[in-house]
Design a protein around this motif. Sequence first.
Motif, PDB file in Angstrom:
ATOM      1  N   ALA B  98      40.485  35.655  35.393  1.00  0.00           N
ATOM      2  CA  ALA B  98      39.400  35.449  36.450  1.00  0.00           C
ATOM      3  C   ALA B  98      39.313  33.916  36.862  1.00  0.00           C
ATOM      4  O   ALA B  98      39.490  33.028  36.069  1.00  0.00           O
ATOM      5  CB  ALA B  98      38.159  35.813  35.818  1.00  0.00           C
ATOM      6  N   ASP B  99      38.883  33.897  38.162  1.00  0.00           N
ATOM      7  CA  ASP B  99      38.547  32.617  38.649  1.00  0.00           C
ATOM      8  C   ASP B  99      37.081  32.171  38.912  1.00  0.00           C
ATOM      9  O   ASP B  99      36.569  32.084  37.542  1.00  0.00           O
ATOM     10  CB  ASP B  99      39.339  32.442  39.810  1.00  0.00           C
ATOM     11  N   LYS B 100      36.430  32.523  39.712  1.00  0.00           N
ATOM     12  CA  LYS B 100      34.998  32.372  39.896  1.00  0.00           C
ATOM     13  C   LYS B 100      34.184  33.232  39.525  1.00  0.00           C
ATOM     14  O   LYS B 100      33.158  33.031  39.134  1.00  0.00           O
ATOM     15  CB  LYS B 100      34.823  31.965  41.279  1.00  0.00           C
ATOM     16  N   LYS B 101      34.774  34.537  39.608  1.00  0.00           N
ATOM     17  CA  LYS B 101      33.868  35.763  39.210  1.00  0.00           C
ATOM     18  C   LYS B 101      34.582  36.609  38.249  1.00  0.00           C
ATOM     19  O   LYS B 101      35.612  36.799  38.202  1.00  0.00           O
ATOM     20  CB  LYS B 101      33.351  36.512  40.065  1.00  0.00           C
ATOM     21  N   ALA B 102      34.012  37.170  37.209  1.00  0.00           N
ATOM     22  CA  ALA B 102      34.236  38.272  36.514  1.00  0.00           C
ATOM     23  C   ALA B 102      33.948  39.483  36.974  1.00  0.00           C
ATOM     24  O   ALA B 102      32.688  39.610  37.402  1.00  0.00           O
ATOM     25  CB  ALA B 102      33.732  38.089  34.963  1.00  0.00           C
ATOM     26  N   LEU B 103      34.954  40.229  37.178  1.00  0.00           N
ATOM     27  CA  LEU B 103      34.525  41.514  38.191  1.00  0.00           C
ATOM     28  C   LEU B 103      34.443  42.938  37.648  1.00  0.00           C
ATOM     29  O   LEU B 103      34.366  43.910  38.195  1.00  0.00           O
ATOM     30  CB  LEU B 103      35.679  41.535  39.189  1.00  0.00           C
ATOM     31  N   TYR B 104      34.766  42.937  36.260  1.00  0.00           N
ATOM     32  CA  TYR B 104      34.657  44.152  35.353  1.00  0.00           C
ATOM     33  C   TYR B 104      34.477  43.601  34.039  1.00  0.00           C
ATOM     34  O   TYR B 104      34.920  42.691  33.437  1.00  0.00           O
ATOM     35  CB  TYR B 104      35.570  45.104  35.796  1.00  0.00           C
TER      36      TYR B 104
END
Lengths: 287, 747, 159
Positions: B98-104
């Motif tokens: 992940a870069d700027k956001k964790a998406l799950y």
Amino acid sequence: MQFQSPLSVEDAVAFLADDQNARILSGGTDLLVRLRLGHIAPSKIVDIKKIKGMRSITREDGGFRIGAAVSGAEMNENHDLYLAWPGVVEAAGLIGSTQIQGRATIVGNLCNAGPAADSVPALVAASATARIAGPSGVRDVLVQDIPIAPGQTSLKIGELVTSIFLPAQPVNGSDAYLRFIPRTEMDIAVVGCGVSLKLDSAGTVVQARVALGAVAPTVLLVENAAEILIGTQLDDDALNALAEASSSVANPIDDKRGTIAFRKDVSGVLTCRAAKIAYSRAKGTVK
Amino acid sequence: MPKDEFTPRTFSVVGTRPLRPDGIDKVTGRARYGADISAPGMLTGMVLRSPHAHARICSIDTSVAAAMPGVKAVITRADFPVHPKNNGTADVLDNCMADKKALYDGHAVAAVAASSRRAALDALATIKVVYEVLPHVLDVDEAMKLDAPILHKGRKQEGVPADVSDNVLTRTEYGHGDPEIGFQMADLVIERQFKTAATHQGYIEPHSCLATLGSDGQGDLWVCTQGHYMARNTCAEILGLDSGCLRVTPSEIGGGFGGKTTVFLEPTALLLSQKSGRPVKMTMTREEVFRASGPTASTSIDIKIGMTKDGTITAAKGDYRYQNGAYEAMNGTLGAMTGFAPYNLDHVKTVGWDVVTNRPKAAAYRAPGAPMAAFAVESVIDELAHKLGLDPIDVRLKNAAREGTKSAYGPTYPAIGLEATLKAAKSHPHWSAPLGENQGRGVACGFWFNFGGDTCVSLMVNPDGTVSLSEGNPDIGGSRAAMSMMAAEELGIPMERIRTIIADTAALGQNEVTDGSRVTFAVGLATIKAARHAIQIMVERAAMTWGIEPEAVEWVDGAAQPAGPNAGKHPPMSLAEIAAIASNTGGPISGHFEVNAEGAGVSFGTHIADTEVDPETGAVKIIRYTVFQDAGKAVHPSFVEGQLQGGAVQGIGWALNEEYIYGKDGTLQNAGFLDYRIPVASDLPMIDTAILEIPNPGHPYGVRGVGETGIVPPLAAVANSVSRAAGVRMTSLPMSPPKVLAALKKM
Amino acid sequence: MSQIHVKTIINGDASEFLCAADETLLDVLRDRLDLTGSKEGCASGDCGACSVTMDGRLVCACLVLGAEADGAEITTIEGMATGENLHPLQQAFLDHAALQCGICTPGFLVAAKSLLERNPDPTEEETRYWLAGNLCRCTGYDKIVRAVLDAAKIMRETA
């Protein structure tokens, strides 16, 4: 983490009493999973399997004393035990796969205190007792008084269950255990029901105990089952009343294995089905 | 032209059932899968994963971890050198780290390489990540609403209307005619909404790789994968390497079904190796496989179909809304293309929507997008047939696509096998067998395109007359055996004299992933052509030896011989004899073929399922199951049967008990085989199969891909069966006992 | 944590190793003894890919601690064939094409061998229930069950 293999109950008690973070290892089928997932980090594992008597099933007062390291597979291979308490043996035999059966013990199943433990409703219906050894000596406790909350037992620090005692099966008595799972194997019980019946020579119920698993934080005794069944030959009215009693006593939660409504419904259904099997066995029409 | 490849012939090897060459390794435990390898100085790599379904990553402090004993490298996204220009690769990288956001829940945020598993775990526990938890969305319809939490800004593509959120990345449309006109002509119109839950391919082998990458950009990767060229190219792009410097060797693979057609651990493992200067092995736990590899989409589908009293479909409409996890995918598009593909329709319109949600990035699972669409369409057709008092197979025969039909997704079909599968089903004893109490029978059809793609094969004739065949596609179903069989068929030598291996990426040109049911078709085609190339060379060598023209020599039964009496009297020269003198006649002999294969034939299947429903508990039991599928030409019938049986059982699991279960906080509740319930042996009867063979014009032997179509009909076949057994139409999968009991009680 | 010294017999050969208290028998087999035939599919006893026998009893190696193997006799897939001669079950799996990817195959073979030692003539249902703890995702179990029943028949005939 240390690993100890005591050869006597006294040594086991000593290892457990002086370390609050010690865990007992019998079959290991619950313990090792929790260890690998990182849910527990014990300082010491105490393997009880090398203690004399832990792996034996012995006759006692017409009943059976089952050591704390006896596996489900070994229980299923004991013909006399099966003849006397087929429900308890079946319940023990439903814990997991063949591989799990090769290791899992009813004592571990009981002391893990999972609400859905398969062996517990049948043991409770059978009025089984657990023998506990600890720093202050040995005591016997009804199995139903061992689990007090999910994951918690009434055992004190330093105590361990060394055996389970099943009383003598009376003449014209038998038991049965059924559970509901979505597949045919490998699932944790969504509902479990153990029924133990004693009949008179005419086939009328004179004693009855019904216990439910997976529908409350701990195993539930259906208190008025005896009142409903005693004096009957399991006619439709008695069965309907029994189903009703089971469903209303059940106090389940919604979770990934079932809904409240579903579990209450199926409690009633399974109780009747298990009662019928126990009845046929007690009458001698089904072995 | 690819479409004119097929010539009818009698086969001596193809169509038989020899033992597979990798069989002994696999039954003795000798075969080496992804995690079965180690290297001197090897470190264990482990990943730290987000516990939140959606969160901004404000900071990551790895300083304590980096200083711990045994820890040799710690990385976060900041350590990856390149931002890939290609959106698809950028998404793969973002999914790997992940870069700027964790998406799950489960999204990778950091990784360590340490001298032991224990040291790696202890290091992970010290990494401090500051998250700003954001609202999350998991359901496809919820994610489409304008007020839904948004995952990515600015990824909505042309064609997506303004009245749906930015989570809707694509909208595609297919069809012809005007359904509104068609509905006017119908005697009965049924409109229904369907929902399916996300499922996982459930391969028994977790992802695993062993990576070595030097500071000079030279690397080696051992990995269980369906595509080692894909792994090479993707890792090279992500890490800014020359792909030729990264040599990827595929291990034996313990199942993939589409879930191993991408990378999850590999770029991380390579980077950890480069930073630590040591080989790094990474293996997912089972929990990580469920949380952080590639499940299917979950769906919300509306179907409307009109039918006349005699069973003719006059109009069909479908709206297919699919959520693909946190990144772009085309499952909704594929659903919109495939749902009505078995039918000859004058008026059909389908719309496919692909939406993102806070779930793991979807990957293919055999025929991606198609099973859910078939569930919806075939259920409505079944309901129409039932209500009109018509036989469900007759209704399908009446509307069945044939050669020359314009498909619902555009192309016109060449020779296809749908009608053959329906007729075989109708005349099979299963269709007319009596049913007991609480039992019901369901039938359904399914379609899959199948693909060709980049393929390279080299076939070397060894001096002792044996043959070494190199191909570039990991063997997930027995394809090495099939290649040896096809080569044996062409060369006229026993199959036992041919050994097929999967070459690493340094040994052959680009090969498309093992997907799209492409291997027996495309690699088979290339094998046949490579064999013919080698034959041409051997013919020339024989001609040279005899002092005649190559045109005067033919290849028969494994030997070169004069083509006719005018060519002169020369006893035949066997392959072995030609091979023995190769050095003296011009050098070593090999044939090869490189192609982007076209002409993969589409395939159709029809399934019949019988189930029994326990009316007091809602439990469903599969009583009997039969699969009918067109294989074009079954090279190894046992392996084709295996594909059909495997796909059917995966579909049965999807229909009855498998689903991703999420908590209110957006975390996955059943990330293990205990509560993600795949079918076990005692759940099933034998799965009967009937292989039909309508030759695919695009392959020399008529082969069609078979691997994927088998999973398309079962969701519908089982749902139709349960609906009839229970007396109530089931519109939501899985049909777990609580749902079946609730449906029964509502009646 | 200090290491535990274990003495055991594996596939008939004496074997000694050191392991940590929390290492499972599966960890030891695969990572210390290079016996990678037993597979890790789940590490929680739900898939059977790590099936071995311990003192004649079918178990999941991931649910046994390495330390518990002290004094025990372990058999794994690597001990099933005798030299170059396959066990009838192994041959039957090949003959019936009862494997596709093959990852579950070692576990199934060990489990099936255990079944036939106890019950040389199982019914289809008994076979399926005995093997319910072995997951396969490729085959749908059909050819596996056929192979086991066929091997059972061959073994009874040659007994």
